[in-house]
Write an enzyme that holds these catalytic residues in place. Structure first.
Site, mmCIF file in Angstrom:
data_model
loop_
_atom_site.group_PDB
_atom_site.id
_atom_site.type_symbol
_atom_site.label_atom_id
_atom_site.label_comp_id
_atom_site.label_asym_id
_atom_site.label_seq_id
_atom_site.Cartn_x
_atom_site.Cartn_y
_atom_site.Cartn_z
ATOM 1 C CG ASP A 139 -2.103 -7.677 7.063
ATOM 2 O OD1 ASP A 139 -2.419 -8.954 7.547
ATOM 3 O OD2 ASP A 139 -2.115 -6.673 6.426
ATOM 4 C CE LYS B 269 2.983 1.470 6.668
ATOM 5 N NZ LYS B 269 2.187 -0.310 6.680
ATOM 6 C CG PHE C 242 -1.358 -1.368 1.334
ATOM 7 C CD1 PHE C 242 -2.590 -1.825 0.186
ATOM 8 C CD2 PHE C 242 -1.575 -2.207 2.935
ATOM 9 C CE1 PHE C 242 -3.526 -3.211 0.676
ATOM 10 C CE2 PHE C 242 -1.784 -2.883 2.665
ATOM 11 C CZ PHE C 242 -2.326 -3.993 1.748
ATOM 12 N N GLY C 243 2.255 1.411 -0.045
ATOM 13 C CA GLY C 243 3.164 2.237 0.300
ATOM 14 C C GLY C 243 4.586 1.726 0.376
#
Length: 508
Positions: free
Chosen positions: A363, A272, A255-256
């Site tokens: 997660d 992040k 995601f990045g």
């Protein structure tokens, strides 16, 4: 209010500081009360109330602290510190305390973790106040410490008592930590062996630093400790992008990217930056407001956010990076099973906190566990998976969906609970004991799904203790309600080897 003690003035002075040692109040240099009271008629019973005399000392005496480290002020309203400087605490509120310097008289906010109580053990480099047995072992076995490194900590079980923890080398176990009870004497002294007694812990340390006299080894240097990072400034939550400087790219995820950087040029942080369109800024801000209140030593601290796309998440910086990468390094691959299980216990402790707060990670895997310089593990990215608006991640057929870590009910029905996190923790345990191996080696994601539907479970990894594999199998029970709690797994992992060894060394 000034000093109201009636004692020898010459003995009451702390060097260079006009403070009475008995009552902790400043002594007015011009006051007649400084003069030695020799007249017997002026001697007063401290238990008797007298009219027309100065108000008595407050029963709640001033809290005096000493600076353990230098601190340069960086905000409006904070107060600089010099190591060894003494201060009076005026107000304790959160992580920043209002205090007054006894040297300059200036007032301001100070970081609470940069100071310790005056006339206490806290300023001593070998004293660790709130440290468990397990955490003492983790600290002493961390890089930078050597044979003979030691610390003294408060006893977990006996209030007012202490324990000595010493790093040693054992032919069978390799680097290990030995623990000794420090026993209290009726007269206020201490001893490890009744043959030798001490009036203070300082004397005890000095004695065993020159002679082992029955201990596993002579005491060497105190356990290495790092200067703590100052707490995040209380009013900084949504911060401007311009306040952040990205310095070193640490990695790129689904995601990045993750960077090491600095906030306002002085505070080292992890940043992040999320790919545009990966999640709704408004949904992220709502979730982030919940996440910032989840504060625990085993959770990566969320400091601040940039809510305009691209979204930035600013957290504490963890020197060793992700657990999955660290386990593959030259340092990580050498970790003993004891240390690996200690890391697992740390993660279970953090998840037990999340469990108690009725929160869900969604997660949980070694890639989302970060490791500090002292090999402390902290859980990262809790709660973010729910916000992802990427079909490649949210759909089970998507290339980014973490099938191999996800419970069957979450794969099939999208049902995520703390019990699906328990399943993921069982998978994470396999990553730990295999030093970062990908779960279900040789299987594709569709094959994993098919095999799980047939009741397949991963076999016991090499060098995995039988009892640990049994815990993994409990995590992988088909019915979520039959899986254990994180609180239970925390206690099992913390005491994994303790049941078969003595808690403390015998008296020398």
């Amino acid at each position: 209010m000034g000093c109201c003690c009636s004692s020898d003035y010459d003995e009451d002075w702390i060097e260079n500081i006009d403070i009475c040692e008995h009552c902790n109040y400043p002594i007015d240099p011009d006051s007649k009360r400084q003069q030695l009271i020799r007249n017997v008629s002026e001697v007063r019973d401290p238990l008797v109330s007298y009219e027309a005399m100065s108000p008595p000392c407050s029963p709640l005496q001033d809290k005096l602290v000493v600076a353990l480290y230098d601190y340069e002020p960086t905000h409006d309203g904070d107060l600089g510190l010099k190591q060894g400087e003494k201060l009076r605490v005026l107000e304790e509120s959160g992580e920043w305390w209002r205090a007054q310097s006894l040297t300059t008289g200036q007032e301001g906010l100070i970081p609470h973790n940069f100071v310790a109580m005056v006339n206490s053990l806290e300023p001593e480099p070998w004293f660790f106040k709130n440290l468990s047995r397990k955490n003492a072992e983790a600290r002493l076995l961390a890089s930078g410490n050597t044979h003979g490194s030691f610390l003294i900590r408060e006893s977990e079980t006996s209030k007012g008592s202490y324990s000595l923890s010493v790093r040693d080398f054992d032919q069978n176990q390799g680097e290990t930590v030995k623990h000794y009870k420090i026993r209290n004497m009726d007269n206020g002294g201490y001893y490890i062996s009744p043959r030798v007694t001490f009036s203070s812990l300082h004397e005890l340390v000095e004695y065993y630093s020159s002679s082992s006299d029955g201990l596993c080894t002579r005491l060497g240097k105190p356990c290495r400790t790092q200067k703590p990072q100052k707490p995040w400034w209380q009013d900084e939550w949504e911060v401007p992008r311009e306040s952040l400087k990205l310095v070193e790219k640490l990695g790129a995820g689904q995601f990045g990217e993750v960077w090491m950087g600095f906030y306002n040029g002085h505070t080292k942080v992890a940043i992040k930056n999320l790919k545009q369109g990966s999640m709704s800024p408004s949904a992220f801000l709502a979730e982030a407001n919940l996440m910032k209140n989840l504060q625990h030593p085993r959770l990566v601290r969320l400091y601040a956010v940039v809510t305009k796309e691209p979204i930035y998440i600013i957290t504490e910086y963890m020197e060793k990076g992700s657990l999955v990468d660290f386990l593959k390094t030259s340092e990580g691959i050498k970790l003993s099973i004891n240390k690996l299980l200690d890391m697992a216990a740390q993660i279970a402790e953090g998840m037990a906190f999340i469990e108690a707060k009725n929160y869900i990670h969604r997660d949980l895997r070694a890639a989302n566990i970060l490791v500090s310089e002292a090999l402390c593990c902290k859980i990262a990215d809790f709660g973010l998976a729910r916000l992802i608006e990427d079909n490649e991640y949210t759909a089970r057929e998507g290339a980014k969906f973490p099938i191999k870590w996800t419970a069957p009910e979450a794969i099939n029905y999208g049902t995520f609970t703390i019990k699906s996190d328990v399943w993921s923790f069982g998978i994470l345990l396999t990553e730990i004991v295999t030093y970062g191996r990908i779960p279900y080696p040789g299987m594709t994601n569709p094959e994993v799904i098919q095999n799980l539907e047939r009741g397949y479970r991963m076999p016991q990894p090499d060098n995995c203790p039988q009892e640990l594999y049994e815990l993994m199998m409990q995590c992988w029970k088909e019915q979520p309600e039959e899986r254990p709690t994180f609180e239970y797994m925390k206690s099992v992992l913390e005491d994994f080897f303790t049941a078969t060894e003595g808690q403390y060394q015998q008296q020398p």
